[in-house]
Design a protein around this motif. Structure first.
Motif, PDB file in Angstrom:
ATOM      1  N   PHE A 189       3.921   8.886  -0.740  1.00  0.00           N
ATOM      2  CA  PHE A 189       3.056   9.460  -1.765  1.00  0.00           C
ATOM      3  C   PHE A 189       1.743  10.032  -1.233  1.00  0.00           C
ATOM      4  CE2 PHE A 189       5.697   6.293  -4.014  1.00  0.00           C
ATOM      5  CZ  PHE A 189       6.333   7.149  -4.899  1.00  0.00           C
ATOM      6  N   GLY A 190       1.372   9.680  -0.007  1.00  0.00           N
ATOM      7  CA  GLY A 190       0.211  10.297   0.603  1.00  0.00           C
ATOM      8  C   GLY A 190      -1.055  10.152  -0.225  1.00  0.00           C
ATOM      9  N   ASP A 191      -1.766  11.279  -0.400  1.00  0.00           N
ATOM     10  CA  ASP A 191      -3.034  11.220  -1.117  1.00  0.00           C
ATOM     11  C   ASP A 191      -2.874  11.132  -2.628  1.00  0.00           C
ATOM     12  OD1 ASP A 191      -2.074  13.721  -1.609  1.00  0.00           O
ATOM     13  OD2 ASP A 191      -3.768  14.817  -0.752  1.00  0.00           O
ATOM     14  N   THR A 192      -1.636  11.166  -3.125  1.00  0.00           N
ATOM     15  CA  THR A 192      -1.422  10.964  -4.567  1.00  0.00           C
ATOM     16  C   THR A 192      -1.318   9.478  -4.907  1.00  0.00           C
ATOM     17  OG1 THR A 192       0.995  11.104  -4.382  1.00  0.00           O
ATOM     18  CG2 THR A 192      -0.210  13.168  -4.737  1.00  0.00           C
ATOM     19  N   LEU A 193      -1.424   8.611  -3.897  1.00  0.00           N
ATOM     20  CA  LEU A 193      -1.357   7.169  -4.106  1.00  0.00           C
ATOM     21  C   LEU A 193      -2.761   6.621  -4.318  1.00  0.00           C
ATOM     22  CD1 LEU A 193       0.709   4.745  -4.008  1.00  0.00           C
ATOM     23  CD2 LEU A 193      -0.043   4.424  -1.647  1.00  0.00           C
ATOM     24  N   ASN A 194      -2.962   5.924  -5.423  1.00  0.00           N
ATOM     25  CA  ASN A 194      -4.256   5.313  -5.709  1.00  0.00           C
ATOM     26  C   ASN A 194      -4.245   3.883  -5.166  1.00  0.00           C
ATOM     27  OD1 ASN A 194      -6.581   4.134  -6.902  1.00  0.00           O
ATOM     28  ND2 ASN A 194      -6.511   5.654  -8.549  1.00  0.00           N
TER      29      ASN A 194
END
Length: 262
Positions: A189-194
């Motif tokens: 998920f990269g930078d879409t992971l919170n």
């Protein structure tokens, strides 16, 4: 003396098959049972079905083999060693040979046959062909990266009115949660992971506190598919939270999980 259609009770499981299927492998135990002239010597249950005191669940694979002399097992089959024992009991030497190499390969690696997928460790030609043909159709990302599980979960709600055609606010998703190994979640998920709820989790550890910055399930599925994951299980529960006083529309809430594996 035997009818064409035969009912069997194997360990409490009922099977219905044809007589030619049971005698398709000369010299096997079933061949000996159902070619003898004295039919009365065979054990029967209270309903007149022929009774065999063996594992009723595993007998389905014995019967499948008797039909076409081929072995087809489901993915992640955990009872290969027990099936081999059943094949020995039913005197099916070719089936025993099909099972034995996979067991010896597995044991040489020090694995418990019940703890891993024997198909993945099998060197036989059929499995090799299946893996080769499957890899040709899958994204290149599937060929690399560590394996593991990722679970996607979400709580949602939808409104169902008195009219069956009503479809208001269908599958409203508030937040998509991610559970799994930290390194896998970040890879997919990269930078879409919170990560704000569990910011200091080491890469080799597991977490169930991450969630995604978007709320589109299909977007999460696309990212998992691009990373080589495929869905292996899902489950959902739903309850009626309340009904609107004036419209009688029912507001339902649900929790759903999707399990992905690479």
């Amino acid at each position: 003396p035997f009818p064409d259609i035969i009912e069997l009770n194997v360990g409490g499981q009922v099977y219905i098959t044809r007589h030619p299927t049971l005698v398709s492998v000369p010299g096997s135990l079933l061949w000996e049972m159902f070619t003898q002239k004295n039919i009365r010597s065979l054990a029967r249950d209270s309903k007149g079905r022929f009774f065999v005191d063996r594992d009723g669940f595993l007998f389905r694979y014995i019967l499948d083999y008797m039909r076409d002399q081929q072995l087809v097992l489901p993915d992640h089959f955990p009872e290969r060693s027990r099936l081999q024992r059943e094949a020995e009991y039913f005197m099916l030497p070719e089936l025993v040979k099909m099972l034995a190499p996979k067991l010896s390969k597995q044991n040489s690696l020090g694995d418990d046959p019940c703890q891993s997928d024997p198909e993945e460790l099998s060197p036989n030609a059929d499995a090799t062909r299946n893996l080769t043909s499957a890899s040709a159709m899958l994204p290149s990302a599937m060929a690399s990266g560590p394996g593991g599980f990722i679970t996607i979960g979400y709580r949602g709600s939808y409104t169902l009115g008195r009219d069956s055609q009503t479809d208001a606010k269908f599958r409203r998703v508030a937040r998509i949660m991610v559970c799994g190994k930290t390194s896998l979640a970040k890879e997919v998920f990269g930078d879409t992971l919170n990560e704000s709820r569990d910011p200091d989790r080491p890469p080799e550890r597991y977490t169930s506190r991450y969630y995604l910055k978007f709320t589109f399930l299909e977007q999460a599925f696309d990212k998992l598919a691009d990373a080589g994951f495929h869905m292996v299980a899902c489950n959902s529960t739903g309850t009626c939270a309340f009904a609107h006083d004036q419209t009688d529309d029912r507001i339902w809430t649900s929790y759903t999980e999707y399990v992905f594996y690479r």
